[in-house]
Design a protein around this motif. Sequence first.
Motif, PDB file in Angstrom:
ATOM      1  N   THR A 393     -54.423  49.156   2.434  1.00 40.49           N
ATOM      2  CA  THR A 393     -54.054  49.056   3.855  1.00 40.49           C
ATOM      3  C   THR A 393     -54.290  50.333   4.632  1.00 40.49           C
ATOM      4  OG1 THR A 393     -51.779  49.662   3.293  1.00 40.49           O
ATOM      5  CG2 THR A 393     -52.314  47.313   3.355  1.00 40.49           C
ATOM      6  N   GLY A 394     -54.870  51.324   3.994  1.00 39.46           N
ATOM      7  CA  GLY A 394     -55.118  52.573   4.705  1.00 39.46           C
ATOM      8  C   GLY A 394     -55.704  53.619   3.780  1.00 39.46           C
ATOM      9  N   PRO A 395     -55.968  54.807   4.295  1.00 41.85           N
ATOM     10  CA  PRO A 395     -56.533  55.872   3.471  1.00 41.85           C
ATOM     11  C   PRO A 395     -55.552  56.318   2.391  1.00 41.85           C
ATOM     12  CG  PRO A 395     -55.886  56.725   5.611  1.00 41.85           C
ATOM     13  CD  PRO A 395     -55.753  55.238   5.702  1.00 41.85           C
ATOM     14  N   SER A 396     -56.087  56.802   1.291  1.00 43.90           N
ATOM     15  CA  SER A 396     -55.273  57.252   0.171  1.00 43.90           C
ATOM     16  C   SER A 396     -54.772  58.673   0.404  1.00 43.90           C
ATOM     17  CB  SER A 396     -56.077  57.217  -1.131  1.00 43.90           C
ATOM     18  OG  SER A 396     -56.508  55.911  -1.413  1.00 43.90           O
ATOM     19  N   SER A 397     -53.673  59.000  -0.254  1.00 45.74           N
ATOM     20  CA  SER A 397     -53.184  60.371  -0.269  1.00 45.74           C
ATOM     21  C   SER A 397     -53.076  60.811  -1.716  1.00 45.74           C
ATOM     22  CB  SER A 397     -51.811  60.465   0.404  1.00 45.74           C
ATOM     23  OG  SER A 397     -50.867  59.655  -0.275  1.00 45.74           O
ATOM     24  N   GLY A 398     -53.289  62.068  -1.980  1.00 44.22           N
ATOM     25  CA  GLY A 398     -53.248  62.573  -3.343  1.00 44.22           C
ATOM     26  C   GLY A 398     -54.213  63.723  -3.506  1.00 44.22           C
ATOM     27  N   GLU A 399     -54.819  63.836  -4.694  1.00 43.92           N
ATOM     28  CA  GLU A 399     -55.733  64.937  -4.946  1.00 43.92           C
ATOM     29  C   GLU A 399     -56.739  64.563  -6.026  1.00 43.92           C
ATOM     30  OE1 GLU A 399     -53.877  68.363  -6.677  1.00 43.92           O
ATOM     31  OE2 GLU A 399     -52.349  67.164  -7.699  1.00 43.92           O
ATOM     32  N   VAL A 400     -57.817  65.325  -6.053  1.00 46.05           N
ATOM     33  CA  VAL A 400     -58.836  65.178  -7.080  1.00 46.05           C
ATOM     34  C   VAL A 400     -58.567  66.228  -8.155  1.00 46.05           C
ATOM     35  CG1 VAL A 400     -61.292  65.347  -7.615  1.00 46.05           C
ATOM     36  CG2 VAL A 400     -60.563  64.307  -5.472  1.00 46.05           C
ATOM     37  N   LEU A 401     -58.369  65.762  -9.399  1.00 44.81           N
ATOM     38  CA  LEU A 401     -58.078  66.663 -10.515  1.00 44.81           C
ATOM     39  C   LEU A 401     -59.343  66.862 -11.339  1.00 44.81           C
ATOM     40  CD1 LEU A 401     -54.661  65.153 -11.664  1.00 44.81           C
ATOM     41  CD2 LEU A 401     -55.060  67.013 -10.043  1.00 44.81           C
ATOM     42  N   ILE A 402     -59.648  68.116 -11.655  1.00 46.48           N
ATOM     43  CA  ILE A 402     -60.848  68.439 -12.417  1.00 46.48           C
ATOM     44  C   ILE A 402     -60.451  69.100 -13.723  1.00 46.48           C
ATOM     45  CG2 ILE A 402     -63.003  69.755 -12.466  1.00 46.48           C
ATOM     46  CD1 ILE A 402     -63.111  69.539  -9.450  1.00 46.48           C
ATOM     47  N   ASP A 403     -60.873  68.510 -14.839  1.00 44.86           N
ATOM     48  CA  ASP A 403     -60.620  69.073 -16.161  1.00 44.86           C
ATOM     49  C   ASP A 403     -61.720  70.097 -16.449  1.00 44.86           C
ATOM     50  OD1 ASP A 403     -60.331  69.677 -18.825  1.00 44.86           O
ATOM     51  OD2 ASP A 403     -59.885  67.630 -19.448  1.00 44.86           O
ATOM     52  N   ASN A 404     -61.383  71.376 -16.290  1.00 41.31           N
ATOM     53  CA  ASN A 404     -62.395  72.422 -16.436  1.00 41.31           C
ATOM     54  C   ASN A 404     -62.918  72.538 -17.859  1.00 41.31           C
ATOM     55  OD1 ASN A 404     -62.477  73.398 -13.710  1.00 41.31           O
ATOM     56  ND2 ASN A 404     -60.474  74.315 -14.034  1.00 41.31           N
ATOM     57  N   ASP A 405     -62.132  72.060 -18.840  1.00 45.31           N
ATOM     58  CA  ASP A 405     -62.607  72.080 -20.225  1.00 45.31           C
ATOM     59  C   ASP A 405     -63.729  71.074 -20.433  1.00 45.31           C
ATOM     60  OD1 ASP A 405     -60.796  74.036 -20.903  1.00 45.31           O
ATOM     61  OD2 ASP A 405     -59.240  72.605 -21.493  1.00 45.31           O
ATOM     62  N   ARG A 449     -66.463  62.422 -17.620  1.00 48.40           N
ATOM     63  CA  ARG A 449     -65.118  61.958 -17.259  1.00 48.40           C
ATOM     64  C   ARG A 449     -64.173  63.136 -16.996  1.00 48.40           C
ATOM     65  NH1 ARG A 449     -68.266  58.395 -16.845  1.00 48.40           N
ATOM     66  NH2 ARG A 449     -68.669  56.832 -18.434  1.00 48.40           N
ATOM     67  N   ALA A 450     -64.706  64.194 -16.378  1.00 50.67           N
ATOM     68  CA  ALA A 450     -63.894  65.385 -16.112  1.00 50.67           C
ATOM     69  C   ALA A 450     -63.136  65.286 -14.800  1.00 50.67           C
ATOM     70  CB  ALA A 450     -64.779  66.632 -16.095  1.00 50.67           C
ATOM     71  N   ILE A 451     -63.402  64.252 -14.014  1.00 46.41           N
ATOM     72  CA  ILE A 451     -62.774  64.122 -12.690  1.00 46.41           C
ATOM     73  C   ILE A 451     -61.867  62.887 -12.663  1.00 46.41           C
ATOM     74  CG2 ILE A 451     -63.196  63.838 -10.216  1.00 46.41           C
ATOM     75  CD1 ILE A 451     -65.866  65.191 -10.576  1.00 46.41           C
ATOM     76  N   LYS A 452     -60.683  63.096 -12.155  1.00 48.12           N
ATOM     77  CA  LYS A 452     -59.716  62.004 -12.053  1.00 48.12           C
ATOM     78  C   LYS A 452     -59.039  62.051 -10.688  1.00 48.12           C
ATOM     79  CE  LYS A 452     -55.475  60.202 -14.129  1.00 48.12           C
ATOM     80  NZ  LYS A 452     -54.437  60.431 -15.192  1.00 48.12           N
ATOM     81  N   LEU A 453     -58.884  60.885 -10.079  1.00 40.28           N
ATOM     82  CA  LEU A 453     -58.178  60.784  -8.811  1.00 40.28           C
ATOM     83  C   LEU A 453     -56.707  60.505  -9.070  1.00 40.28           C
ATOM     84  CD1 LEU A 453     -61.053  60.652  -7.638  1.00 40.28           C
ATOM     85  CD2 LEU A 453     -60.225  58.973  -6.006  1.00 40.28           C
ATOM     86  N   ASP A 454     -55.861  61.381  -8.597  1.00 35.71           N
ATOM     87  CA  ASP A 454     -54.429  61.189  -8.697  1.00 35.71           C
ATOM     88  C   ASP A 454     -53.927  60.907  -7.286  1.00 35.71           C
ATOM     89  OD1 ASP A 454     -51.797  61.105  -9.360  1.00 35.71           O
ATOM     90  OD2 ASP A 454     -51.554  63.280  -9.638  1.00 35.71           O
ATOM     91  N   HIS A 455     -53.709  59.637  -6.972  1.00 36.38           N
ATOM     92  CA  HIS A 455     -53.363  59.304  -5.593  1.00 36.38           C
ATOM     93  C   HIS A 455     -52.397  58.147  -5.538  1.00 36.38           C
ATOM     94  CE1 HIS A 455     -55.754  55.590  -5.543  1.00 36.38           C
ATOM     95  NE2 HIS A 455     -56.699  56.262  -6.171  1.00 36.38           N
ATOM     96  N   THR A 456     -51.754  58.058  -4.398  1.00 39.11           N
ATOM     97  CA  THR A 456     -50.912  56.903  -4.063  1.00 39.11           C
ATOM     98  C   THR A 456     -51.363  56.405  -2.707  1.00 39.11           C
ATOM     99  OG1 THR A 456     -49.277  58.406  -3.057  1.00 39.11           O
ATOM    100  CG2 THR A 456     -48.916  57.715  -5.330  1.00 39.11           C
ATOM    101  N   ASP A 457     -51.507  55.106  -2.571  1.00 37.07           N
ATOM    102  CA  ASP A 457     -51.998  54.540  -1.316  1.00 37.07           C
ATOM    103  C   ASP A 457     -50.877  54.289  -0.337  1.00 37.07           C
ATOM    104  OD1 ASP A 457     -54.937  54.038  -1.689  1.00 37.07           O
ATOM    105  OD2 ASP A 457     -54.137  53.070  -3.474  1.00 37.07           O
ATOM    106  N   LYS A 458     -51.181  54.500   0.912  1.00 35.82           N
ATOM    107  CA  LYS A 458     -50.219  54.239   1.966  1.00 35.82           C
ATOM    108  C   LYS A 458     -50.038  52.739   2.153  1.00 35.82           C
ATOM    109  CE  LYS A 458     -51.472  58.481   4.452  1.00 35.82           C
ATOM    110  NZ  LYS A 458     -51.990  59.062   5.682  1.00 35.82           N
ATOM    111  N   ASP A 459     -48.789  52.322   2.337  1.00 33.06           N
ATOM    112  CA  ASP A 459     -48.546  50.904   2.557  1.00 33.06           C
ATOM    113  C   ASP A 459     -48.755  50.576   4.030  1.00 33.06           C
ATOM    114  OD1 ASP A 459     -45.858  51.131   0.167  1.00 33.06           O
ATOM    115  OD2 ASP A 459     -47.939  50.470  -0.096  1.00 33.06           O
TER     116      ASP A 459
END
Length: 459
Positions: A393-405, A449-459
């Motif tokens: 229902t709208g843009p996501s909020s959160g962050e992009v996590l990068i596994d540097n290893d 697979r070093a990048i992961k989206l950690d987000h919660t969507d706005k209702d």
Amino acid sequence: MPTATDETGKSDKPKKIYKPLRDVEVEYNIDHHKCTICTERPCINACPVDAVSEDPTDKHIEIDDKCLGCVLCRNVCPYDAIHMETTLDEPRRENVPNINTKLCRQCGACVDACRMGAIHLVSTGTEEAHSVIDEDKCVRCGYCSRVCPTEAIKYGEILPRSVVGGKAIVVNQKKCIGCMTCTRVCPSRGAINVGKMNKLPYINPSYCARCEECMNVCPSTAIRYSSRKRAYEGYQKIKTMEIVSELMEKESEKLARETVKIDSILNKVTREVSYSHKEDEFTQDVTDLVTDQIKALVGGDLEIEDLKEIIHATNPHREIMVDEDTCIGCSACIKECPVECIELEMPSPVHIKEDCVYCGKCVGTCPFNSISLKEESFQVEDGRVLFKRRNITGPSSGEVLIDNDACQKCGVCVNKCPVDAMTLENDQVTVSEDKCILCGECQAICPTRAIKLDHTDKD
């Protein structure tokens, strides 16, 4: 014992001299002409055994016979003046554990504990049943000694055996400098491995005898004790990365065929489940529908955690639609679209082109709720595979996590980012929170697979 000194001449804490458990033949050559340019002499401070020194007569750098070939001096030399090659003998190994047959109670605890199948019970006419160890299969990990309830098994004749209850030894790969000194002293075959992707050592807790030899010789203090739970979680993560690496090394044609087969299985399940539900949002457990088929494809020993990586590698299916009956062509969505994929097009009020990244900004902007965005995806939660349909229902909020290893600094994500929110500088990928729209393009394209989206969507 040698000590390190600072610029004032005061000694710091003593440096421990480490003796490797295998003989090392070191061949080196030093370009003294280049050495004359250097004034900081970082090679001297880098040596963990004080084998590098400066000749007071001509100021040349010399290396003595204490050198164990860790190549740290070569790595820190700013002028590439040190060239070094090492030839290593096989490491000294622990002797095969000795079993006192008089103390053995034939309980089978050691047989069950041995991960290599090296122990079995035997019985002859001259003596009672007891455990015996196959020397060829035994890796000298010491597990049988730890589980024996009668202390009938003696282990640790070469090395002192220090076991901390409930603990395991791990390599902190963020602090590891890749000198490989630990691999030269480990007496337990299979305990310390080197990753194919990041080229750094990691420890298999199942084989580690916790003798602490690797911990003692590590010049960067990257090896330490941790809880067994965290140690196994870290090992499993690296193991999964290695599996991905092996898949990437397969012939491209074979890999492409297997990828198509997995996609076909997941697409089939998607169609079956999706068509059976009319509601806008739902969650269904589909573990039984997918695990048997995928296991048959990639191997019968596939675990849910491995399946989780396969699920993670699949992109969610998203579909965006415009309700022409309610849309008035106000252009609010056009102004908001970060990739400029929306345009006015008659007879429809607005048209969304194929290069849409499904970020949801237009959905949240539309004053008449004329734009809808539906997502269908597989997820693994609590050991079960779930199929979910939801409305965004709208843009996501959160962050992009990068596994540097895991990140290989290949720059693919940087080039793919539709809003130029990612940069690669000094071998480090960074994300601009102000620009990022959490579209997931970087996560989908990352080969490791070093990048992961950690987000919660706005209702």
